[in-house]
Design a protein around this motif. Structure first.
Motif, PDB file in Angstrom:
ATOM      1  N   ALA A 169       0.830  -1.205   0.000  1.00 31.91           N
ATOM      2  CA  ALA A 169       0.000   0.000   0.000  1.00 31.91           C
ATOM      3  C   ALA A 169       0.863   1.254   0.000  1.00 31.91           C
ATOM      4  O   ALA A 169       0.553   2.239  -0.691  1.00 31.91           O
ATOM      5  CB  ALA A 169      -0.922  -0.014   1.219  1.00 31.91           C
ATOM      6  N   GLN A 170       1.953   1.231   0.746  1.00 29.86           N
ATOM      7  CA  GLN A 170       2.849   2.388   0.781  1.00 29.86           C
ATOM      8  C   GLN A 170       3.521   2.591  -0.568  1.00 29.86           C
ATOM      9  O   GLN A 170       3.769   3.735  -0.988  1.00 29.86           O
ATOM     10  CB  GLN A 170       3.893   2.209   1.886  1.00 29.86           C
ATOM     11  CG  GLN A 170       4.779   3.426   2.098  1.00 29.86           C
ATOM     12  CD  GLN A 170       3.988   4.664   2.483  1.00 29.86           C
ATOM     13  OE1 GLN A 170       3.146   4.631   3.382  1.00 29.86           O
ATOM     14  NE2 GLN A 170       4.246   5.779   1.789  1.00 29.86           N
ATOM     15  N   ASP A 178      -0.393  11.814  -5.696  1.00 25.20           N
ATOM     16  CA  ASP A 178      -1.570  12.653  -5.934  1.00 25.20           C
ATOM     17  C   ASP A 178      -2.870  11.860  -6.042  1.00 25.20           C
ATOM     18  O   ASP A 178      -3.945  12.436  -6.215  1.00 25.20           O
ATOM     19  CB  ASP A 178      -1.376  13.479  -7.213  1.00 25.20           C
ATOM     20  CG  ASP A 178      -0.199  14.441  -7.106  1.00 25.20           C
ATOM     21  OD1 ASP A 178       0.047  14.939  -5.985  1.00 25.20           O
ATOM     22  OD2 ASP A 178       0.472  14.674  -8.128  1.00 25.20           O
ATOM     23  N   ALA A 179      -2.761  10.551  -5.957  1.00 24.25           N
ATOM     24  CA  ALA A 179      -3.963   9.713  -6.089  1.00 24.25           C
ATOM     25  C   ALA A 179      -4.918   9.948  -4.921  1.00 24.25           C
ATOM     26  O   ALA A 179      -4.491  10.080  -3.771  1.00 24.25           O
ATOM     27  CB  ALA A 179      -3.571   8.244  -6.148  1.00 24.25           C
ATOM     28  N   GLN A 180      -6.192   9.999  -5.233  1.00 25.06           N
ATOM     29  CA  GLN A 180      -7.235  10.163  -4.215  1.00 25.06           C
ATOM     30  C   GLN A 180      -8.188   8.982  -4.173  1.00 25.06           C
ATOM     31  O   GLN A 180      -8.676   8.605  -3.110  1.00 25.06           O
ATOM     32  CB  GLN A 180      -8.026  11.444  -4.482  1.00 25.06           C
ATOM     33  CG  GLN A 180      -7.228  12.722  -4.315  1.00 25.06           C
ATOM     34  CD  GLN A 180      -6.740  12.898  -2.884  1.00 25.06           C
ATOM     35  OE1 GLN A 180      -7.485  12.691  -1.922  1.00 25.06           O
ATOM     36  NE2 GLN A 180      -5.466  13.260  -2.734  1.00 25.06           N
ATOM     37  N   ASN A 181      -8.446   8.389  -5.338  1.00 28.16           N
ATOM     38  CA  ASN A 181      -9.405   7.284  -5.439  1.00 28.16           C
ATOM     39  C   ASN A 181      -8.696   6.015  -5.922  1.00 28.16           C
ATOM     40  O   ASN A 181      -8.098   6.009  -7.000  1.00 28.16           O
ATOM     41  CB  ASN A 181     -10.530   7.646  -6.408  1.00 28.16           C
ATOM     42  CG  ASN A 181     -11.325   8.843  -5.929  1.00 28.16           C
ATOM     43  OD1 ASN A 181     -11.988   8.784  -4.898  1.00 28.16           O
ATOM     44  ND2 ASN A 181     -11.237   9.946  -6.665  1.00 28.16           N
ATOM     45  N   VAL A 182      -8.773   4.979  -5.085  1.00 27.70           N
ATOM     46  CA  VAL A 182      -8.115   3.714  -5.417  1.00 27.70           C
ATOM     47  C   VAL A 182      -9.173   2.632  -5.626  1.00 27.70           C
ATOM     48  O   VAL A 182     -10.035   2.419  -4.763  1.00 27.70           O
ATOM     49  CB  VAL A 182      -7.149   3.280  -4.292  1.00 27.70           C
ATOM     50  CG1 VAL A 182      -6.521   1.924  -4.620  1.00 27.70           C
ATOM     51  CG2 VAL A 182      -6.073   4.336  -4.086  1.00 27.70           C
ATOM     52  N   GLY A 183      -9.101   1.970  -6.764  1.00 28.47           N
ATOM     53  CA  GLY A 183      -9.992   0.846  -7.021  1.00 28.47           C
ATOM     54  C   GLY A 183      -9.339  -0.450  -6.584  1.00 28.47           C
ATOM     55  O   GLY A 183      -8.182  -0.719  -6.920  1.00 28.47           O
ATOM     56  N   LEU A 184     -10.051  -1.241  -5.818  1.00 29.06           N
ATOM     57  CA  LEU A 184      -9.554  -2.531  -5.328  1.00 29.06           C
ATOM     58  C   LEU A 184     -10.227  -3.627  -6.154  1.00 29.06           C
ATOM     59  O   LEU A 184     -11.407  -3.920  -5.973  1.00 29.06           O
ATOM     60  CB  LEU A 184      -9.871  -2.694  -3.839  1.00 29.06           C
ATOM     61  CG  LEU A 184      -9.358  -1.551  -2.946  1.00 29.06           C
ATOM     62  CD1 LEU A 184      -9.880  -1.714  -1.514  1.00 29.06           C
ATOM     63  CD2 LEU A 184      -7.838  -1.495  -2.954  1.00 29.06           C
ATOM     64  N   TYR A 203      -5.207   0.471   5.456  1.00 25.81           N
ATOM     65  CA  TYR A 203      -3.999   1.297   5.443  1.00 25.81           C
ATOM     66  C   TYR A 203      -4.203   2.546   4.593  1.00 25.81           C
ATOM     67  O   TYR A 203      -3.873   3.661   5.018  1.00 25.81           O
ATOM     68  CB  TYR A 203      -2.825   0.482   4.913  1.00 25.81           C
ATOM     69  CG  TYR A 203      -1.503   1.213   4.997  1.00 25.81           C
ATOM     70  CD1 TYR A 203      -0.710   1.124   6.141  1.00 25.81           C
ATOM     71  CD2 TYR A 203      -1.044   2.001   3.937  1.00 25.81           C
ATOM     72  CE1 TYR A 203       0.505   1.797   6.222  1.00 25.81           C
ATOM     73  CE2 TYR A 203       0.169   2.674   4.009  1.00 25.81           C
ATOM     74  CZ  TYR A 203       0.935   2.570   5.154  1.00 25.81           C
ATOM     75  OH  TYR A 203       2.137   3.246   5.240  1.00 25.81           O
ATOM     76  N   LEU A 204      -4.732   2.378   3.392  1.00 30.74           N
ATOM     77  CA  LEU A 204      -4.905   3.512   2.487  1.00 30.74           C
ATOM     78  C   LEU A 204      -5.934   4.505   3.009  1.00 30.74           C
ATOM     79  O   LEU A 204      -5.736   5.727   2.927  1.00 30.74           O
ATOM     80  CB  LEU A 204      -5.303   3.015   1.095  1.00 30.74           C
ATOM     81  CG  LEU A 204      -4.237   2.219   0.329  1.00 30.74           C
ATOM     82  CD1 LEU A 204      -4.793   1.710  -0.987  1.00 30.74           C
ATOM     83  CD2 LEU A 204      -2.992   3.074   0.088  1.00 30.74           C
ATOM     84  N   GLU A 205      -7.025   3.987   3.553  1.00 33.76           N
ATOM     85  CA  GLU A 205      -8.033   4.894   4.105  1.00 33.76           C
ATOM     86  C   GLU A 205      -7.487   5.638   5.317  1.00 33.76           C
ATOM     87  O   GLU A 205      -7.873   6.794   5.569  1.00 33.76           O
ATOM     88  CB  GLU A 205      -9.299   4.114   4.462  1.00 33.76           C
ATOM     89  CG  GLU A 205     -10.059   3.638   3.230  1.00 33.76           C
ATOM     90  CD  GLU A 205     -11.327   2.863   3.556  1.00 33.76           C
ATOM     91  OE1 GLU A 205     -12.157   2.680   2.650  1.00 33.76           O
ATOM     92  OE2 GLU A 205     -11.477   2.419   4.728  1.00 33.76           O
ATOM     93  N   GLY A 206      -6.574   5.005   6.030  1.00 29.99           N
ATOM     94  CA  GLY A 206      -5.922   5.677   7.144  1.00 29.99           C
ATOM     95  C   GLY A 206      -5.043   6.829   6.695  1.00 29.99           C
ATOM     96  O   GLY A 206      -4.721   7.729   7.484  1.00 29.99           O
ATOM     97  N   GLN A 207      -4.643   6.793   5.412  1.00 27.31           N
ATOM     98  CA  GLN A 207      -3.842   7.867   4.833  1.00 27.31           C
ATOM     99  C   GLN A 207      -4.708   8.899   4.102  1.00 27.31           C
ATOM    100  O   GLN A 207      -4.182   9.786   3.433  1.00 27.31           O
ATOM    101  CB  GLN A 207      -2.813   7.279   3.853  1.00 27.31           C
ATOM    102  CG  GLN A 207      -1.874   6.269   4.477  1.00 27.31           C
ATOM    103  CD  GLN A 207      -1.016   6.846   5.581  1.00 27.31           C
ATOM    104  OE1 GLN A 207      -0.469   7.935   5.435  1.00 27.31           O
ATOM    105  NE2 GLN A 207      -0.901   6.133   6.699  1.00 27.31           N
ATOM    106  N   GLY A 208      -6.020   8.758   4.223  1.00 26.22           N
ATOM    107  CA  GLY A 208      -6.935   9.748   3.663  1.00 26.22           C
ATOM    108  C   GLY A 208      -7.436   9.456   2.262  1.00 26.22           C
ATOM    109  O   GLY A 208      -8.139  10.298   1.680  1.00 26.22           O
TER     110      GLY A 208
END
Length: 339
Positions: A169-170, A178-184, A203-208
């Motif tokens: 994830a890191q 600059d990514a804001q929306n991640v598709g899983l 993890y990613l949602e914890g980073q906003g």
């Protein structure tokens, strides 16, 4: 005592001694002995190993080959021989069950289950024959075991291909700050994929970042689900997912024209549709599994007490062709995937 009676007693004693001398182990060729030199080294016998591979794709193929090569090398060096019965379940759990039942009926000495579905079929098929899994992300999830401690307490052990999920994830954050929306994107029928995605999402949602699941049930709806994911995602993450790996070209044909980069959990998928991966060497993973098989078959190790062994140290890798297509320059500490 007359001479006839004395002779009978002496003959009976001689026969008893002869029977005692011949009355050792009567098992077949799979018996192992210590080396005659007295140094304690095990001497191998002859073994039959059944291999059930979940489906055909590069990563699983490499793990199977590594397993066969290493086990053959070790058994041969110890004076024995090993025969493999290899079958492919083509991604179908029913096929895996049929394959495993065939192994059980023929009395193989060990079953190697390559992929989660294969491991689950082997678990259901026998509690007696030793089972080793490989390319398994999380054994607790695959075997539905609570309070996992690293050993199964049953006839099952093996190796895991799990690379550190938070590090994956890191990697996504580092490459695409600059990514804001991640598709899983993953197959909902693969429990290990669900496990991985849950950790990466947290993890990613914890980073906003905003994360959205895009699940497909099989290859039939993969293209349409990928198109939907591309429409709303800056980056797509695909975990170590056997269905995605098998149909990576289908994903490639959607994500590259859409200009959406993909971070993957395994090198096989990355080779087909990804830009980068924190990947492992699946051939080496198979070799580690082969070493465990040798310990069970030749040295008498008990899979119930053998800790699941981790994959080799993961490496940051990039896909040169897709990075070029998308105009992405990878960091200098990334290694190019071999085509």
């Amino acid at each position: 005592m007359n001479k006839k009676k004395l002779l009978a007693i002496l003959l009976s004693g001689a026969m008893a001694m002869t029977l005692a001398a011949c009355g050792g182990d009567t098992t077949g060729d799979t018996t192992t002995d210590t080396d005659a030199s007295g140094d304690g080294a095990a001497t191998a016998g002859s073994y039959t190993v059944g291999i059930c591979q979940q489906m055909q794709h590069a990563a699983l193929d490499q793990a199977t080959q590594g397993f066969q090569d290493k086990l053959t090398e070790l058994v041969t060096a110890a004076g024995g021989s090993v025969e493999f019965e290899l079958d492919n379940a083509s991604g179908e759990s029913a096929n895996a069950a049929t394959i495993v039942n065939g192994f059980v009926s023929s009395g193989v000495d060990l079953i190697m289950a390559n992929g989660t579905t294969s491991l689950q079929a082997a678990q259901s098929g026998t509690v007696d024959i030793p089972i080793l899994g490989t390319s398994i992300t999380d054994y607790a999830t695959a075997l539905q075991m609570e309070n996992w401690t690293g050993t199964s307490g049953t006839n099952i052990s093996g190796t895991t291909d799990l690379a550190p999920l938070e590090d994956q994830a890191q990697m996504l954050l580092d490459l695409f700050p600059d990514a804001q929306n991640v598709g899983l994107l993953y197959c909902s029928a693969e429990p290990n994929s669900v496990y991985q995605v849950n950790i990466v999402r947290e993890y990613l949602e914890g980073q906003g970042l905003t994360c959205t699941d895009y699940t497909f049930s099989d290859s039939n709806d993969l293209a349409s689900v990928t198109q939907t994911a591309c429409a709303s995602s800056d980056v797509i993450y695909i975990p170590t997912d056997n269905t995605a790996a098998s149909y990576a070209s289908t994903i490639h044909n959607v994500v590259v024209p859409a200009g959406v980069p993909v971070i993957t959990g395994d090198t096989g998928t990355c080779s087909g549709c990804g830009v980068a991966v924190l990947g492992i060497d699946y051939y080496e993973l198979g070799q580690i599994t082969g070493e465990m098989a040798y310990e069970i078959l030749v040295e008498g190790a008990d899979p119930a007490t053998m800790e699941v062994r981790s994959a080799p140290t993961p490496t940051k890798m990039y896909n040169p062709s897709i990075c070029e297509e998308l105009g992405i320059t990878p960091p200098e500490d990334y290694t190019a995937l071999e085509s």
